[in-house]
Design an enzyme around this catalytic site. Structure first.
Site, mmCIF file in Angstrom:
data_model
loop_
_atom_site.group_PDB
_atom_site.id
_atom_site.type_symbol
_atom_site.label_atom_id
_atom_site.label_comp_id
_atom_site.label_asym_id
_atom_site.label_seq_id
_atom_site.Cartn_x
_atom_site.Cartn_y
_atom_site.Cartn_z
ATOM 1 N N ASP A 192 20.811 28.552 0.402
ATOM 2 C CA ASP A 192 19.535 28.688 -0.302
ATOM 3 C C ASP A 192 19.465 27.669 -1.440
ATOM 4 O O ASP A 192 20.176 27.804 -2.442
ATOM 5 C CB ASP A 192 19.425 30.111 -0.842
ATOM 6 C CG ASP A 192 18.016 30.455 -1.288
ATOM 7 O OD1 ASP A 192 17.142 29.577 -1.213
ATOM 8 O OD2 ASP A 192 17.800 31.602 -1.719
ATOM 9 N N LYS A 235 14.932 10.274 45.498
ATOM 10 C CA LYS A 235 15.658 11.161 44.583
ATOM 11 C C LYS A 235 17.008 10.505 44.310
ATOM 12 O O LYS A 235 17.894 10.488 45.156
ATOM 13 C CB LYS A 235 15.862 12.548 45.187
ATOM 14 C CG LYS A 235 16.443 13.541 44.187
ATOM 15 C CD LYS A 235 16.611 14.925 44.791
ATOM 16 C CE LYS A 235 16.974 15.934 43.711
ATOM 17 N NZ LYS A 235 18.148 15.552 42.928
ATOM 18 N N ALA A 239 6.624 32.969 8.650
ATOM 19 C CA ALA A 239 5.257 33.188 8.197
ATOM 20 C C ALA A 239 4.995 32.386 6.930
ATOM 21 O O ALA A 239 4.792 32.924 5.842
ATOM 22 C CB ALA A 239 5.025 34.683 7.954
ATOM 23 N N PHE A 286 6.661 43.891 5.339
ATOM 24 C CA PHE A 286 8.017 43.919 5.880
ATOM 25 C C PHE A 286 8.321 45.343 6.339
ATOM 26 O O PHE A 286 8.191 46.288 5.575
ATOM 27 C CB PHE A 286 8.995 43.490 4.782
ATOM 28 C CG PHE A 286 10.388 43.226 5.258
ATOM 29 C CD1 PHE A 286 11.369 44.198 5.139
ATOM 30 C CD2 PHE A 286 10.729 42.012 5.815
ATOM 31 C CE1 PHE A 286 12.665 43.957 5.558
ATOM 32 C CE2 PHE A 286 12.022 41.758 6.231
ATOM 33 C CZ PHE A 286 12.999 42.732 6.109
ATOM 34 N N ASP A 339 0.853 -1.191 0.000
ATOM 35 C CA ASP A 339 0.000 0.000 0.000
ATOM 36 C C ASP A 339 0.886 1.238 0.000
ATOM 37 O O ASP A 339 1.646 1.467 0.948
ATOM 38 C CB ASP A 339 -0.912 -0.002 1.225
ATOM 39 C CG ASP A 339 -1.925 -1.133 1.182
ATOM 40 O OD1 ASP A 339 -2.592 -1.278 0.141
ATOM 41 O OD2 ASP A 339 -2.045 -1.871 2.178
ATOM 42 N N GLY A 389 12.634 27.807 7.095
ATOM 43 C CA GLY A 389 12.086 28.046 5.762
ATOM 44 C C GLY A 389 12.513 26.987 4.778
ATOM 45 O O GLY A 389 11.962 25.896 4.737
ATOM 46 N N LYS A 390 13.594 27.264 3.984
ATOM 47 C CA LYS A 390 14.017 26.318 2.952
ATOM 48 C C LYS A 390 15.379 25.695 3.199
ATOM 49 O O LYS A 390 15.654 24.611 2.690
ATOM 50 C CB LYS A 390 14.037 27.022 1.585
ATOM 51 C CG LYS A 390 12.682 27.468 1.079
ATOM 52 C CD LYS A 390 12.761 27.918 -0.368
ATOM 53 C CE LYS A 390 13.695 29.113 -0.533
ATOM 54 N NZ LYS A 390 13.761 29.584 -1.940
ATOM 55 N N GLY A 391 16.259 26.390 3.934
ATOM 56 C CA GLY A 391 17.625 25.900 4.044
ATOM 57 C C GLY A 391 18.167 25.927 5.451
ATOM 58 O O GLY A 391 17.431 25.748 6.427
#
Length: 887
Positions: A696, A255, A802, A629, A47, A731-733
């Site tokens: 990036d 303890k 964001a 911004f 599957d 984000g991306k990198g």
């Protein structure tokens, strides 16, 4: 199928009173997941499932996937499955839909090529897999047939790339037949029926079958089906001066005088972590081997490791010696909590119910090195008296009905038989008389402003072996000046970098903040030196009051509602308008979640914001709306935000600075999601104090390539003599950060960072490109040096992004890189488990600051003269205040 219920067909085919399959549940992941389950039903098949739009889009592949591009496998599309199905392994009972055994054959993440929804609708879905067995590019192509067909036939095709292999040379189904969760093979259905196997087979070598196994977690109230998290921060106890009066609501344990240890079990993978998240599995090989016989397929265990003396009592010095000598076979693991078990999150269950399940599991396994930490049927005062007689450190009290939370909690308390805590070693004195090694350790604790304050010394409790060991470790940390702030002139010694921790018992604190009659107990290597402060016992009245407050809601898994995975953080007196408004439809998180996120991470993000101009990204309509911004003061109305001197950026309105947690939360209340900072501080705006490379990735670059690129950049910087620190971008990198002494101007730092990027592109052209722009970096990574120009900014550590899923930029250690699942490894929804670790991966950042002179010479770069004032020219285009911009 009803348009508003994609799982209607799935539920209609199953009777969940009898099948162990999940009815619902699971969380959306920012990096889309995929799973391939091997299913021995009426016929053996595979599957294939892809996470998309909140469900698992599913195909039955009779012959399984092939790595040969010339082999096209039939794939019949079936009903969508819930996300929680991705971790399902077990037996579907006879006379039920899909009856037979199921294992997870492969799993990982997938990346669509193009719009996946449009591809699914058009009948041509292209994607890339990053699994444990399947990799590279694939296609699902719908075959032409009658439009009224209920189960649409598709073809699953491997595309030609480095992961493709001819079927004559390699059959992945035959070569790798077993479960990626347990490592066990799929039990054939007929054989399973003859053996009357349970729904989930225990891992190989398990002894659980010898004794009665407890009821599955799904039968326990409060257990919620969920994937096993990669990390888990521990619940910490609060020091109190006396025991609670409502003794019937509390249970008490010893303890232990040892190291806190959390263990993650996932099939044959067993990893042991300290309270700060350091992986100690390699240091505990005997314990890892023992834990493999515990009989758990997926779990998190919480406990303490100790070495027992001849009387059967914990001996902290013996534990330290065990690690120093590499002889850890004598270590005993006392477990006291079970936050996760067999695919279920148990944290919301009452403590006693979690412990009842844990006790049965441990007793059934009967392993000498893994023991259950028992509670005692006695009052706290009697237990404390007994602990003093035995020389124990104290007792731990836990509220019987409390959930498990990853923070310091009033529901767990500790009472000590003597004053004892960790101290930072900042130096040492010379020995006197016939003593060898050293005289005394000079100790300190950090205050609330982050300064290391001298707290006295300890000169007793050492044996000869300990003195020799300490001498070698301290010599390696020699420093030219003391790390203590405000050190009395009368204190002299040899100074060291403040990295080692000493566990010390003492009689009292003096009014000047010194300890008296101190005795050295041992070194600690499981805690973060920067978090060591003077411990103060809390009044029991405050603890009692805190436990009377209703526990914050953790969301209703059955209803499908999402919430952040931590208790509500304190937002003070701030009034949050429209708290229920959803700001991210992917995660379901609300504006209140946003404010509470920043309340939780405020102590961690503020050091990264301090004394730096900040740019804000506002999202009034959530991440799916338009983003704004903002760098300057005009149009801002954030109460308390600091307006900086206009001379810092001539010709513009004042720059901004976030100085307090109150201002941070006020910004979040006004829809600020992201915080970006400059590479220089307000004290020396013309000379950057850091250099950043934002790795990036271009189109077609895999996460594995991004991780490799980070390692390559790290290696080059190390060769140039430059320190490097790492963080996820959210984000991306990834971001690689070099801390600098502010010696050169913006132009020089930017030009040198460009020279490094060009060097990478020249030496490794198949991995790096030195030109920006999407067309230039297809299949490659651009080490974005433009972040190093005047006025350019980079997202701050601990800031949200964001973007759908609300990733978080988090500091990480280089040793953690391989374990990261992607740049959004942490999100607003799962950040709680990382908060306890905090900024510790960047320990030593301030001390590592360097100049670029030697590195420039090594690379053949000629430096410009240091700038005397900031340049008004921008290194990159920045949107003007109030102008919409997609970030």
């Amino acid at each position: 199928m009803a348009a508003d219920d994609p799982l209607q067909a799935y539920r209609a085919k199953r009777d969940f009173k009898h099948t162990p399959e999940p009815a619902a549940g699971g969380r959306r992941s920012t990096a889309r997941s995929f799973v391939v389950q091997k299913h021995d039903a009426s016929h053996l098949h595979y599957d294939f499932r892809l996470e998309l739009e909140g469900t698992l889009k599913s195909w039955a592949v009779p012959k399984g996937p092939s790595l040969d591009p010339g082999v096209k496998r039939m794939a019949v599309q079936v009903e969508d499955h819930p996300l929680s199905y991705a971790s399902f392994e077990g037996t579907i009972p006879d006379r039920h839909y899909g009856a037979g055994n199921v294992i997870v054959w492969d799993r990982g993440t997938w990346r669509p090529v193009g719009d996946p929804v449009a591809g699914l609708q058009s009948g041509k879905l292209k994607f890339e897999l990053q699994g444990e067995k399947l990799h590279g590019r694939w296609s699902l192509v719908r075959m032409h047939g009658k439009s009224e067909e209920r189960q649409a036939p598709w073809l699953l095709i491997k595309e030609r790339d480095d992961a493709a292999r001819p079927s004559a040379d390699y059959d992945v189904l035959q070569a790798l037949p077993d479960s990626v969760i347990t490592g066990n093979p799929l039990t054939p259905r007929k054989k399973a029926a003859a053996q009357k196997a349970p729904a989930r087979a225990a891992p190989t070598g398990s002894t659980v079958g010898r004794k009665k196994r407890p009821a599955p977690p799904r039968q326990l109230p409060g257990a919620v089906m969920d994937a096993l998290p990669l990390t888990l921060a521990p619940e910490l106890a609060t020091l109190v001066a006396q025991a609670p009066t409502d003794s019937q609501d509390w249970v008490y344990e010893i303890k232990f005088d040892g190291y806190r240890l959390l263990t993650r079990v996932e099939g044959s993978s067993i990893r042991c972590f300290t309270r700060n998240g350091h992986d100690w599995s390699a240091r505990l090989p005997a314990l890892v081997n023992t834990l493999s016989r515990l009989g758990l397929s997926a779990a998190w265990l919480d406990g303490e490791i100790v070495v027992l003396d001849g009387k059967g009592l914990p001996d902290f010095g013996a534990l330290q010696n065990a690690f120093d000598s590499g002889s850890t076979a004598r270590i005993i693991y006392y477990v006291f909590d079970l936050p996760y078990c067999d695919g279920y999150d148990l944290r919301a269950m009452p403590l006693l119910e979690r412990r009842k399940l844990l006790r049965t599991l441990v007793q059934a396994a009967a392993l000498d090195a893994v023991r259950f930490s028992e509670t005692f049927d006695a009052g706290a005062s009697d237990l404390m008296a007994a602990a003093r007689r035995l020389g124990l450190e104290g007792v731990i009290g836990k509220r019987a009905a409390s959930p498990y939370v990853s923070r310091r909690s009033p529901s767990w308390i500790k009472l000590k038989t003597q004053l004892r805590q960790e101290f930072v070693i900042g130096g040492y004195t010379d020995p006197k008389g016939s003593r060898a090694g050293l005289g005394a350790l000079l100790l300190g604790v950090y205050d609330d402003q982050g300064a290391l304050r001298y707290a006295g010394n300890v000169g007793t409790g050492f044996d000869d072996n300990t003195l020799n060991t300490l001498q070698g470790k301290l010599a390696a940390l020699a420093a030219p000046r003391p790390a203590f702030s405000g050190l009395p002139a009368s204190v002299e010694g040899h100074w060291v970098q403040p990295e080692l921790l000493a566990e010390v018992s003492f009689a009292q604190w003096t009014h000047t903040g010194r300890i008296r009659h101190a005795v050295f107990q041992g070194l600690r290597t499981d805690k973060d030196a920067r978090k060591v402060k003077r411990e103060s016992a809390q009044p029991i009245e405050g603890i009692m009051q805190a436990n009377k407050k209703p526990a914050p809601s953790s969301g209703n898994a059955a209803s499908g509602k999402r919430s952040m995975s931590h208790p509500a953080a304190d937002t003070g007196a701030l009034r949050v308008t429209h708290p229920e408004r959803v700001i991210d439809t992917d995660s379901g998180l609300t504006k209140l979640d946003l404010v509470q996120f920043y309340a939780q991470v405020a102590p961690l993000i503020l050091p990264h914001l301090r004394a730096r101009p900040v740019a804000l990204v506002r999202a009034p309509d959530g991440v799916q709306g338009e983003l704004f911004f903002q760098k300057h003061a005009q149009a801002t109305a954030i109460p308390g935000i600091k307006l900086l001197n206009q001379a810092l950026d001539p010709g513009h309105a004042p720059l901004l600075e976030i100085t307090t947690a109150e201002v941070l939360l006020a910004a979040a209340q006004l829809n600020v999601m992201e915080f970006h900072t400059w590479n220089a501080t307000t004290r020396s705006i013309g000379k950057p104090d850091r250099m950043i490379f934002d790795l990036d990735p271009g189109e077609g670059v895999s996460w594995a390539q991004i991780r490799e690129a980070a390692q390559l950049v790290h290696a080059l910087l190390k060769e140039l003599g430059l320190p490097a620190f790492l963080k996820t971008s959210g984000g991306k990198g990834l971001h690689v950060v070099v801390p600098l002494k502010p010696a050169f101007g913006w132009d020089t730092v930017k030009d040198f960072s460009q020279a490094i990027a060009r060097h990478l592109a020249a030496v490794i052209p198949d991995r790096f490109v030195a030109k920006s722009g999407p067309r230039n970096r297809v299949g490659k990574i651009f080490p974005d040096y433009l972040r190093n120009g005047f006025g350019a900014t980079t997202v701050c550590a601990w800031s949200l992004r964001a973007r759908p899923g609300l990733g978080v930029s988090v500091p990480v250690g280089w040793d953690e890189l391989d374990s990261l699942s992607g740049p959004t490894h942490w999100t607003a929804a799962n950040i709680a488990d990382r908060v306890a670790i905090g900024n510790s991966p960047w320990e030593g950042y301030g001390q590592a600051r360097c100049t670029l002179s030697a590195a420039m010479k090594a690379l053949g770069f000629k430096a410009q003269k240091p700038a005397s004032s900031p340049r008004p020219a921008r290194a990159r285009a920045v949107a003007q205040n109030g102008t919409p911009r997609k970030v």
